[in-house]
Write an enzyme that holds these catalytic residues in place. Structure first.
Site, PDB file in Angstrom:
ATOM      1  N   TYR A 144       0.843  -1.192   0.000  1.00 47.95           N
ATOM      2  CA  TYR A 144       0.000   0.000   0.000  1.00 47.95           C
ATOM      3  C   TYR A 144       0.880   1.243   0.000  1.00 47.95           C
ATOM      4  O   TYR A 144       1.823   1.338   0.787  1.00 47.95           O
ATOM      5  CB  TYR A 144      -0.896  -0.002   1.239  1.00 47.95           C
ATOM      6  N   ASP A 239       9.174   2.867   0.179  1.00 43.82           N
ATOM      7  CA  ASP A 239       8.076   3.468   0.927  1.00 43.82           C
ATOM      8  C   ASP A 239       8.253   3.066   2.384  1.00 43.82           C
ATOM      9  O   ASP A 239       7.862   1.976   2.796  1.00 43.82           O
ATOM     10  CB  ASP A 239       6.732   2.979   0.371  1.00 43.82           C
ATOM     11  N   LYS A 267       3.522   8.699   9.085  1.00 41.18           N
ATOM     12  CA  LYS A 267       3.304   8.069  10.388  1.00 41.18           C
ATOM     13  C   LYS A 267       4.264   8.593  11.476  1.00 41.18           C
ATOM     14  O   LYS A 267       4.102   9.712  11.910  1.00 41.18           O
ATOM     15  CB  LYS A 267       3.310   6.551  10.230  1.00 41.18           C
TER      16      LYS A 267
HETATM   17  C1  LIG Z   1      -0.015   4.335   5.788  1.00 40.24           C
HETATM   18  C2  LIG Z   1       0.790   4.125   4.611  1.00 40.24           C
HETATM   19  C3  LIG Z   1       0.743   5.000   3.510  1.00 40.24           C
HETATM   20  C4  LIG Z   1      -0.252   6.113   3.409  1.00 40.24           C
HETATM   21  O1  LIG Z   1      -0.065   7.102   4.371  1.00 40.24           O
HETATM   22  P1  LIG Z   1      -1.284   8.086   4.711  1.00 40.24           P
HETATM   23  O2  LIG Z   1      -0.692   9.038   5.695  1.00 40.24           O
HETATM   24  O3  LIG Z   1      -2.372   7.230   5.267  1.00 40.24           O
HETATM   25  O4  LIG Z   1      -1.695   8.746   3.460  1.00 40.24           O
HETATM   26  C5  LIG Z   1       1.632   4.797   2.478  1.00 40.24           C
HETATM   27  N1  LIG Z   1       2.514   3.796   2.504  1.00 40.24           N
HETATM   28  C6  LIG Z   1       2.596   2.934   3.540  1.00 40.24           C
HETATM   29  C7  LIG Z   1       3.615   1.847   3.520  1.00 40.24           C
HETATM   30  C8  LIG Z   1       1.722   3.057   4.616  1.00 40.24           C
HETATM   31  O5  LIG Z   1       1.768   2.160   5.603  1.00 40.24           O
END
Ligand SMILES: *Cc1c(COP(=O)(O)O)cnc(C)c1O
Length: 428
Positions: A144, A239, A267
């Site tokens: 994601y 990511d 995060k």
């Molecule tokens: C949570 C998450 C996102 C998205 O971040 P948001 O602040 O919810 O837009 C993208 N990549 C990873 C790996 C994530 O865990």
């Protein structure tokens, strides 16, 4: 436990908010029942609107790595708020947090702050496309990267074969530039690169996957991606929205000693306020406006409250090098406890863990990619979730989520959790 007031609040919310929630993962669609409304939280605990105490294993889906209402963060926000909450002009604070992040994370010279992980990943891909002058990207099924159009392409043979959008609203034109690969499968990636010679701008990957449960990279997987990117003029985007400032001071790049070209954060970097960031070496970052041609902007980017929270968080993580070891030890303790009690009840399961990310899959096979993650016994997970909730232990309301361990958890809390799992296991 009773959730009378939460149920009432949810009914009210449903009238004016789609599904009653501002992010679908908060809904209880996968497990049944109604979401719990939080009133406050401190340390390892959340308190709901009915007065129940829950030990929290989501921690706002990652950010609260030092626990809720962590005092240095809260105080930094309060003090900053008194001086004004947004200016749309530069502040010294932005340079302070940028300098600290650049010092903590390997292989980055410059960083730009945005407001979410979604924005970070979306901007990183645009930057990679601008820099390489190529259009396509490779992403992995089950990873994601936020909800921007190019990332909402997931598993399913239709998507793999035709690049068909997996969420309505994503155009076929956008979907065709996202190529879907299988996590931990280098041959698959090599074949995609071969079939799209000189067209691929970037490979974006969760270097430790956390959005299909926790799936660590197989030995050699990230090294292989690095090599293929280098050989083919492709940028490797890590990511690290979930793993950054959680698995190590410098994230997975440091933990597993692999160099990415662009790194995305979110995060933890915001300490619980809306913050994302992306970073790279100077040559790449200088491609961004106003220095370079790739446009990216934000009215509230680098917001003083958000930067104050993030800086206090990073300072705390930077100043105590034992934090990551302590987190790992606590998670390993929980891992051993869950393993013990589930085995004692003859339950079929697989636990994946790395550092302070852990997930329990109700299936005996190794969980290494999206397909194997999807095999878990969902009915059993539902019972597990509601059983734990009833004992005052809150895990994510989905079988595909990682548990996030916070340093605020005491060994008593972990023992309480293991005992709760032991009790619930009898009913599974
Ligand atoms: C949570 C998450 C996102 C998205 O971040 P948001 O602040 O919810 O837009 C993208 N990549 C990873 C790996 C994530 O865990």
């Amino acid at each position: 436990m009773l959730y009378k007031r939460s149920s009432q609040l949810f009914a009210e919310a449903e009238k004016v908010i789609p599904g009653g929630v501002n992010s679908p993962v908060r809904a209880f669609k996968a497990v049944g029942g109604t979401p719990i409304f939080v009133k406050s939280a401190k340390g390892a605990y959340m308190y709901d609107e009915d007065g129940n105490r829950l030990i929290d294993y989501i921690n706002s889906w990652g950010p609260m790595v030092l626990g809720h209402a962590y005092e240095p963060v809260v105080n930094a926000v309060i003090e900053k708020a008194k001086l004004g909450t947004s200016f749309g002009m530069p502040t010294e604070l932005e340079t302070q947090i940028a300098a600290l992040a650049v010092a903590m994370v390997p292989n980055i010279d410059k960083i730009r702050f945005v407001n979410s992980g979604t924005e970070a990943c979306m901007s990183a891909v645009r930057l990679a496309r601008g820099f390489t002058k190529k259009d396509k990207i490779i992403k992995f099924a089950g990873c994601y990267h936020g909800h921007s159009d190019s990332f909402l392409i997931q598993a399913g043979s239709g998507a793999i074969t035709f690049g068909s959008p997996n969420s309505p609203g994503v155009t076929a034109g956008t979907a065709k530039d996202t190529l879907l690969a299988t996590y931990n499968d280098l041959d698959n990636v090599a074949a995609l690169i071969e079939a799209n010679k000189n067209e691929i701008a970037a490979i974006i990957v969760e270097p430790v996957a956390g959005n299909m449960g926790c799936i660590p990279p197989n030995k050699g997987f990230l090294e292989g991606l690095r090599q293929m990117c280098t050989d083919n003029g492709i940028l490797l985007i890590f990511d690290e929205v979930m793993t950054g400032f959680r698995l190590a001071r410098g994230g997975v790049q440091e933990l597993l000693n692999i160099k990415a070209d662009i790194v995305c954060f979110g995060k933890v970097i915001g300490g619980g306020l809306p913050v994302g960031a992306f970073a790279a070496r100077e040559e790449i970052m200088n491609y961004l406006a106003p220095l370079g041609p790739v446009y990216q902007a934000g009215t509230l980017s680098g917001n003083p409250l958000a930067m104050a929270a993030g800086l206090a968080m990073l300072q705390a993580l930077d100043s105590d090098p034992t934090i990551f070891k302590r987190l790992e030890e606590k998670t390993a303790y929980l891992h051993a406890g869950i393993d013990r009690v589930l085995k004692a009840h003859n339950i079929v399961f697989t636990i994946n863990r790395i550092g302070s990310m852990i997930s329990v899959h109700f299936d005996s096979n190794p969980v290494t990619d999206f397909k194997s993650a999807a095999k878990g016994d969902n009915e059993r997970f539902k019972k597990f979730f509601h059983g734990l909730l009833n004992e005052g232990v809150y895990i994510a309301p989905s079988a595909y989520e990682t548990w996030f361990i916070t340093d605020a958890l005491s060994y008593e809390d972990l023992d309480f959790t293991i005992a709760a799992i032991n009790k619930v296991a009898q009913t599974l």
